[in-house]
Write an enzyme that holds these catalytic residues in place. Structure first.
Site, PDB file in Angstrom:
ATOM      1  N   CYS A   1      37.602 -28.030   6.500  1.00  0.00           N
ATOM      2  CA  CYS A   1      37.411 -29.226   5.681  1.00  0.00           C
ATOM      3  C   CYS A   1      36.036 -29.218   5.018  1.00  0.00           C
ATOM      4  O   CYS A   1      35.152 -28.484   5.428  1.00  0.00           O
ATOM      5  CB  CYS A   1      37.526 -30.457   6.551  1.00  0.00           C
ATOM      6  SG  CYS A   1      38.998 -30.450   7.572  1.00  0.00           S
TER       7      CYS A   1
ATOM      8  N   ARG B   1      37.737 -25.831   0.294  1.00  0.00           N
ATOM      9  CA  ARG B   1      37.805 -25.834   1.763  1.00  0.00           C
ATOM     10  C   ARG B   1      39.064 -26.534   2.282  1.00  0.00           C
ATOM     11  O   ARG B   1      39.297 -26.552   3.487  1.00  0.00           O
ATOM     12  CB  ARG B   1      36.567 -26.521   2.340  1.00  0.00           C
ATOM     13  CG  ARG B   1      35.270 -25.810   1.983  1.00  0.00           C
ATOM     14  CD  ARG B   1      34.087 -26.557   2.540  1.00  0.00           C
ATOM     15  NE  ARG B   1      33.966 -26.413   3.969  1.00  0.00           N
ATOM     16  CZ  ARG B   1      33.283 -25.456   4.584  1.00  0.00           C
ATOM     17  NH1 ARG B   1      32.634 -24.566   3.873  1.00  0.00           N
ATOM     18  NH2 ARG B   1      33.238 -25.389   5.894  1.00  0.00           N
TER      19      ARG B   1
ATOM     20  N   TRP C   1      41.592 -30.064   5.429  1.00  0.00           N
ATOM     21  CA  TRP C   1      42.474 -28.925   5.669  1.00  0.00           C
ATOM     22  C   TRP C   1      42.999 -29.161   7.069  1.00  0.00           C
ATOM     23  O   TRP C   1      42.273 -29.033   8.048  1.00  0.00           O
ATOM     24  CB  TRP C   1      41.655 -27.651   5.559  1.00  0.00           C
ATOM     25  CG  TRP C   1      42.468 -26.434   5.487  1.00  0.00           C
ATOM     26  CD1 TRP C   1      43.222 -26.015   4.436  1.00  0.00           C
ATOM     27  CD2 TRP C   1      42.604 -25.467   6.512  1.00  0.00           C
ATOM     28  NE1 TRP C   1      43.818 -24.832   4.751  1.00  0.00           N
ATOM     29  CE2 TRP C   1      43.456 -24.474   6.011  1.00  0.00           C
ATOM     30  CE3 TRP C   1      42.091 -25.325   7.789  1.00  0.00           C
ATOM     31  CZ2 TRP C   1      43.812 -23.361   6.748  1.00  0.00           C
ATOM     32  CZ3 TRP C   1      42.444 -24.223   8.533  1.00  0.00           C
ATOM     33  CH2 TRP C   1      43.297 -23.260   8.010  1.00  0.00           C
TER      34      TRP C   1
ATOM     35  N   ASN D   1      34.529 -31.669  10.230  1.00  0.00           N
ATOM     36  CA  ASN D   1      35.067 -30.348   9.920  1.00  0.00           C
ATOM     37  C   ASN D   1      35.018 -29.543  11.217  1.00  0.00           C
ATOM     38  O   ASN D   1      33.968 -29.480  11.854  1.00  0.00           O
ATOM     39  CB  ASN D   1      34.191 -29.677   8.855  1.00  0.00           C
ATOM     40  CG  ASN D   1      34.493 -28.202   8.712  1.00  0.00           C
ATOM     41  OD1 ASN D   1      35.626 -27.772   8.929  1.00  0.00           O
ATOM     42  ND2 ASN D   1      33.488 -27.425   8.352  1.00  0.00           N
ATOM     43  N   GLY D   2      36.136 -28.956  11.620  1.00  0.00           N
ATOM     44  CA  GLY D   2      36.130 -28.147  12.837  1.00  0.00           C
ATOM     45  C   GLY D   2      37.196 -28.603  13.818  1.00  0.00           C
ATOM     46  O   GLY D   2      38.114 -29.335  13.452  1.00  0.00           O
TER      47      GLY D   2
ATOM     48  N   GLU E   1      33.147  -0.347  18.592  1.00  0.00           N
ATOM     49  CA  GLU E   1      32.749  -1.207  17.473  1.00  0.00           C
ATOM     50  C   GLU E   1      31.234  -1.458  17.524  1.00  0.00           C
ATOM     51  O   GLU E   1      30.567  -1.461  16.490  1.00  0.00           O
ATOM     52  CB  GLU E   1      33.551  -2.524  17.526  1.00  0.00           C
ATOM     53  CG  GLU E   1      33.085  -3.635  16.598  1.00  0.00           C
ATOM     54  CD  GLU E   1      33.171  -3.308  15.115  1.00  0.00           C
ATOM     55  OE1 GLU E   1      33.649  -2.229  14.754  1.00  0.00           O
ATOM     56  OE2 GLU E   1      32.713  -4.152  14.309  1.00  0.00           O
TER      57      GLU E   1
ATOM     58  N   LYS F   1      28.748  -0.488  14.504  1.00  0.00           N
ATOM     59  CA  LYS F   1      27.845  -1.463  13.859  1.00  0.00           C
ATOM     60  C   LYS F   1      26.416  -0.941  13.872  1.00  0.00           C
ATOM     61  O   LYS F   1      25.716  -1.027  12.871  1.00  0.00           O
ATOM     62  CB  LYS F   1      27.869  -2.808  14.594  1.00  0.00           C
ATOM     63  CG  LYS F   1      29.067  -3.688  14.389  1.00  0.00           C
ATOM     64  CD  LYS F   1      29.118  -4.438  13.079  1.00  0.00           C
ATOM     65  CE  LYS F   1      29.934  -3.684  12.067  1.00  0.00           C
ATOM     66  NZ  LYS F   1      31.356  -3.882  12.098  1.00  0.00           N
TER      67      LYS F   1
ATOM     68  N   GLU G   1      25.996   2.143  11.469  1.00  0.00           N
ATOM     69  CA  GLU G   1      26.146   1.960  10.014  1.00  0.00           C
ATOM     70  C   GLU G   1      25.020   1.150   9.397  1.00  0.00           C
ATOM     71  O   GLU G   1      24.710   1.338   8.230  1.00  0.00           O
ATOM     72  CB  GLU G   1      27.522   1.363   9.656  1.00  0.00           C
ATOM     73  CG  GLU G   1      27.716  -0.084   9.984  1.00  0.00           C
ATOM     74  CD  GLU G   1      29.092  -0.596   9.595  1.00  0.00           C
ATOM     75  OE1 GLU G   1      29.559  -0.272   8.496  1.00  0.00           O
ATOM     76  OE2 GLU G   1      29.682  -1.343  10.394  1.00  0.00           O
TER      77      GLU G   1
ATOM     78  N   HIS H   1      32.748  12.907  32.596  1.00  0.00           N
ATOM     79  CA  HIS H   1      33.414  14.113  32.082  1.00  0.00           C
ATOM     80  C   HIS H   1      32.622  14.764  30.944  1.00  0.00           C
ATOM     81  O   HIS H   1      33.180  15.547  30.193  1.00  0.00           O
ATOM     82  CB  HIS H   1      34.832  13.775  31.633  1.00  0.00           C
ATOM     83  CG  HIS H   1      35.685  13.271  32.766  1.00  0.00           C
ATOM     84  ND1 HIS H   1      36.102  14.064  33.795  1.00  0.00           N
ATOM     85  CD2 HIS H   1      36.141  12.025  33.041  1.00  0.00           C
ATOM     86  CE1 HIS H   1      36.804  13.348  34.657  1.00  0.00           C
ATOM     87  NE2 HIS H   1      36.839  12.096  34.221  1.00  0.00           N
TER      88      HIS H   1
ATOM     89  N   LYS I   1      32.014  -1.727   0.394  1.00  0.00           N
ATOM     90  CA  LYS I   1      32.761  -2.761   1.104  1.00  0.00           C
ATOM     91  C   LYS I   1      34.256  -2.475   1.137  1.00  0.00           C
ATOM     92  O   LYS I   1      34.909  -2.660   2.137  1.00  0.00           O
ATOM     93  CB  LYS I   1      32.478  -4.120   0.451  1.00  0.00           C
ATOM     94  CG  LYS I   1      33.090  -5.306   1.178  1.00  0.00           C
ATOM     95  CD  LYS I   1      32.394  -5.558   2.509  1.00  0.00           C
ATOM     96  CE  LYS I   1      33.116  -6.571   3.358  1.00  0.00           C
ATOM     97  NZ  LYS I   1      32.753  -6.437   4.783  1.00  0.00           N
TER      98      LYS I   1
HETATM   99  C1  F6R Z   1      32.577  -1.461   9.347  1.00  0.00           C
HETATM  100  C2  F6R Z   1      33.502  -1.758   8.269  1.00  0.00           C
HETATM  101  C3  F6R Z   1      34.529  -0.744   7.928  1.00  0.00           C
HETATM  102  C4  F6R Z   1      35.865  -1.431   7.569  1.00  0.00           C
HETATM  103  C5  F6R Z   1      36.871  -0.380   7.073  1.00  0.00           C
HETATM  104  C6  F6R Z   1      38.228  -1.013   6.791  1.00  0.00           C
HETATM  105  O1  F6R Z   1      31.687  -2.517   9.566  1.00  0.00           O
HETATM  106  O2  F6R Z   1      33.420  -2.784   7.650  1.00  0.00           O
HETATM  107  O3  F6R Z   1      34.704   0.171   8.961  1.00  0.00           O
HETATM  108  O4  F6R Z   1      36.333  -2.091   8.690  1.00  0.00           O
HETATM  109  O5  F6R Z   1      36.393   0.231   5.918  1.00  0.00           O
HETATM  110  O6  F6R Z   1      38.126  -1.950   5.785  1.00  0.00           O
HETATM  111  P1  F6R Z   1      39.285  -3.007   5.543  1.00  0.00           P
HETATM  112  O7  F6R Z   1      39.323  -3.884   6.749  1.00  0.00           O
HETATM  113  O8  F6R Z   1      38.884  -3.736   4.307  1.00  0.00           O
HETATM  114  O9  F6R Z   1      40.558  -2.228   5.394  1.00  0.00           O
END
Ligand code: F6R
Length: 606
Positions: free
Chosen positions: A2, A27, A74, A98-99, A478, A482, A485, A501, A601
Site C-alpha cells: 500500500c 503500490r 493493495w 502498509n504491511g 549463495e 555474493k 561478485e 574430503h 543485470k
Molecule cells: C547474482 C545474480 C545472478 C542472477 C542470474 C540469474 O547476484 O544476480 O547470479 O541470479 O544471472 O538472473 P535471473 O534471475 O534474472 O534469471
C-alpha cells in the site's frame, strides 16, 4: 504494497493528499481513502477501486481540513471493498497502514475480550483499537502510540491522525519504508520521497524501528527504544526522485532493507491472510505429477536448490535440478506429466529461457517463478508464480532471491497439501511460520552494525569459505557468490560434511570460514565440522541463533545471532546476514557495489 501519505498543512490538504496518492498508485489500487479533521472531528471519504473513484467521491463531498492522512490499498487482509478501505478509524483516531501485522488474530481476540468492536476484516483495524485502548486508559497520543508499537509483530509503516489534534501526525516504521518531508510551515509523511516531490525536496527517512511526531514546527524522531533520535534531512535532487536510493549509499543496501516489505507482498499472492491457508494463483494437479525439474542460473539456481529440499521433504516429490546453461544441452529425458519450474528475476535470462523452450517441446507443464510479469519467460510459461520484489537495480540479486524463496516455499506447502502429504494442522503451522518472515527479517536487519564491523576484517581476506548443511548448503553457496561478485574476494560455498574430503586442506589462520547453522536437526553434525576447522587453527564465523550459540561448544571469532524461527524456512531470513556481509565488505573496500566489474543485470546471451 500500500501507499501512505500524511499532510499537516497551512491550507486545506485533501487535494494534495490525492495528488500524493496518485504518485503512490503503483503500490496498489484496490481502494483508496482519506481522513481529515473538520472542525477537530475525524471525517473520512473512502472508495473501492482506483483513486479516480475517491476523487469523484471527494468532488461530491469535499473535505476542508488542514491536516489529513491518505491511503491507496493493495489488499492483504480482507476483500478489496469500501469497508476494508483505509483509513481505519475509531472515535479517537484514524490510521493508515502498509504491511502485515502478523499477530493480528491474537490481538484481535484480546481487544474483543476488552469490548472493542471490529467492523472490518483487516489487520489494520487492530492498530486503531490498540492505540485507542491506551487513549481510553488516559494516555496522551504520543504515549499511546509508544505503548502500542511494541505489541505489533510483523513489518509495517503507519500514520496516525487524532480527533481534536489539529497539529499532530504520528508515523512509524518497522520493515516498510516511510519518509518525512519538511516544507515551509508544513510537514509531510509518505511511503516514498516521490510521493512528496510536488511539495518538498527536503526529506528525512525513518530508520528501522523509528517513529516520528510531526507538528507544523517540525519533526521529532524516536528510535525503537523510544529514545529521541537525530535523522538528518537531505535535499533530494529533482531527477533522483524516480530511482531513489532513500537514505542508503547503494541500491543494494536499499534492496536489502526492502526485503521485509517485498517478502510480505509476495506472501499475499499465495496466502489467504484471513484464513491462514495457501491459495495459489493457478491450478496444478500436484497428485498427478510424475516429477519436478528446476532450472535457473546463479542466485536463482540457489533458490531452486533450497526449494528442492522443501519439495522433497514436505511434498515427497523428487526434484531434478540443474543450472540452466548445463541443462539446456544435457538433453535430459523428462517424464510424461512432469512439471518444469524455471526461476528468474528478470525473466529474460537466455539459458533459462532455452531450457523452458526445451521443456515445452518435452510436453512438460511449465511454471515460472518470475519478478518481471511482462518478461519473455513469464509470457511463454503455462503458469506464472509471481515474486513481488519490485524493480531490482543492484546487479547482485538480494530481494529477488528472498522473494523467489518465499514463492517456492508456498508452492512446496501447496504441493504437499495437494499430494496429501501434509495435514491441515501442519500446513497451518507452516503458513504461520511464513507469515512471521517479514517481522523476523526486520529483526535480522538490526544486526547490521555488528555485521558492518565484522566486514572490516573480512575485507582483508583473499579467500573465504562458506559451510552449511541441508538448506544452509545452497545458502552457503549463495553467500560465497555474493561475496565474490561484489567484493572480488575468492569464496567457495561447501557442504559442511564434504570439508574432510578435500577443502579442509585450505584451512589456515588466514582464511575466514563462515558457518551457516541454525539450531536444527543437522546442527550437531555441522558443529562437528566446525570443530574440525577450529582444531586446525581456522577462523570460524558462526551464523546461528541463540540456542546454536549456546550449544556450539566453542568460541568462534565472531557469532552472528539470528532471531529464533522455524528452521525449515530459516534460509529466507539467514539470507539477509550473508547479503549484509557481502555488501559491507565491498562497501568498506570502496568498490562499485551496484555495478560490479564484468557483470550485467540481465544476462540475455549464452
Ligand atoms: C547474482 C545474480 C545472478 C542472477 C542470474 C540469474 O547476484 O544476480 O547470479 O541470479 O544471472 O538472473 P535471473 O534471475 O534474472 O534469471
Amino acid at each position: 504494497m500500500c501507499g501512505i501519505v500524511g499532510i499537516l498543512g497551512k491550507k486545506a490538504v485533501a487535494a494534495r493528499v490525492l495528488e500524493a496518492l496518485r504518485r503512490l498508485e503503483y503500490r496498489g489500487y484496490d481502494s483508496a481513502g482519506i481522513a481529515t479533521l473538520e472542525g477537530g472531528l475525524l471525517t473520512r471519504r473512502r472508495a473501492q477501486g482506483k483513486l479516480r473513484n475517491l476523487e469523484i467521491r471527494l468532488s461530491n463531498e469535499p473535505l476542508d481540513g488542514l491536516i489529513g492522512i491518505g491511503h491507496t490499498r493493495w489488499a492483504t487482509h480482507g476483500k478489496p471493498n469500501e469497508i476494508n478501505a483505509h483509513p481505519h478509524a475509531t472515535a479517537k483516531l484514524a490510521v493508515v497502514h502498509n504491511g502485515i501485522i502478523e499477530n493480528f488474530r491474537e490481538l484481535r481476540a484480546e481487544l474483543q475480550a476488552d469490548g472493542y468492536i471490529f467492523s472490518t476484516e483487516t489487520d489494520t483495524e487492530i492498530v486503531a483499537h490498540l492505540v485507542t485502548r491506551e487513549l481510553d486508559r488516559g494516555m496522551t497520543p504520543l504515549k499511546a502510540v509508544a505503548a502500542s508499537l511494541p505489541l505489533l509483530r510483523g513489518a509495517f509503516a503507519l500514520a496516525f491522525l487524532f480527533q481534536g489534534e489539529e497539529d499532530l501526525l504520528i508515523g512509524a516504521r518497522k520493515g516498510s519504508p516511510l519518509a518525512v518531508g519538511i516544507g515551509d510551515g508544513e510537514m509531510y509523511l509518505g511511503s516514498d520521497a516521490l510521493a512528496l516531490a510536488p511539495f518538498t525536496s527536503l526529506i528525512a527517512y525513518l530508520e528501522e524501528g523509528d517513529w516520528v511526531v510531526l507538528n507544523r514546527e517540525g519533526a521529532t524522531f524516536y528510535d525503537k527504544d523510544n529514545a529521541p533520535a537525530e535523522r538528518r534531512a537531505q535535499r533530494v535532487a529533482a531527477g533522483a526522485f524516480l530511482v531513489d536510493k532513500g537514505n542508503h549509499r547503494h541500491f543494494m543496501a536499499k534492496e536489502i532493507y526492502e526485503q521485509p516489505e517485498v517478502v510480505g507482498h509476495t506472501l499475499t499472492q499465495y496466502i489467504d491472510m484471513v484464513t491462514g491457508g495457501v491459495r495459489l494463483p493457478f491450478d496444478i494437479d500436484w497428485k498427478g505429477l510424475s516429477g519436478l525439474s528446476i532450472s535457473a542460473c546463479g542466485t536463482a539456481y540457489y533458490a531452486g536448490l533450497i526449494a528442492k529440499y522443501w519439495f522433497e521433504h514436505l511434498a515427497r516429490l523428487s526434484v531434478e535440478i540443474d543450472v540452466a546453461s548445463e541443462f539446456r544441452y544435457r538433453e535430459a529425458p523428462l517424464p510424461a506429466n512432469g512439471l518444469a519450474v524455471f526461476i528468474s528475476q528478470s525473466g529474460e535470462t537466455a539459458d533459462t529461457l532455452a531450457c523452458l523452450r526445451y521443456a515445452l517441446q518435452q510436453k512438460q507443464t511449465v511454471l515460472s517463478v518470475v519478478n518481471v510479469a511482462t518478461s519473455t519467460i513469464a509470457r511463454e510459461s503455462h503458469a506464472v508464480a509471481p515474486t513481488l520484489a519490485g524493480p531490482e537495480i543492484g546487479v547482485a540479486s538480494t530481494k529477488g532471491f528472498t522473494c523467489q524463496l518465499t514463492a517456492l516455499a508456498c508452492l512446496a506447502v501447496a504441493a504437499a497439501r495437494g499430494r496429501g502429504e501434509l495435514s491441515m494442522d501442519d500446513a497451518t503451522r507452516h503458513v504461520q511460520s511464513l507469515i512471521a518472515l517479514p517481522g523476523l527479517m526486520a529483526k535480522a536487519l538490526e544486526l547490521e552494525p555488528q555485521i558492518e564491523k565484522l566486514s572490516r576484517t573480512l575485507a582483508k581476506a583473499r579467500h573465504a569459505l562458506y559451510l552449511g548443511r541441508g538448506t544452509s548448503f545452497p545458502l552457503a553457496m549463495e553467500g560465497a557468490l555474493k561475496l565474490k561478485e561484489i567484493s572480488y574476494i575468492h569464496a567457495e560455498g561447501y557442504p559442511a560434511g564434504e570439508l574432510k574430503h578435500g577443502p579442509i586442506a585450505l584451512v589456515d589462520d588466514d582464511m575466514p570460514v563462515i558457518v551457516v547453522a541454525p539450531y536444527d536437526v543437522l546442527f550437531e553434525k555441522t558443529v562437528s565440522n566446525m570443530q574440525e576447522v577450529a582444531a586446525r587453527g581456522g577462523r570460524v564465523i558462526l551464523i546461528t541463533d541463540s540456542k546454536g550459540a549456546a550449544e556450539c561448544g566453542l568460541t568462534p571469532e565472531a557469532a552472528i545471532i539470528m532471531p529464533e524461527m522455524d528452521p525449515l524456512f530459516a534460509p529466507i531470513v539467514y539470507a539477509l546476514a550473508i547479503q549484509m556481509i557481502a555488501y559491507h565488505t565491498a562497501a568498506f573496500m570502496g568498490l562499485d557495489v551496484d555495478r560490479p566489474r564484468n557483470l550485467a543485470k540481465s544476462v540475455t546471451v549464452e
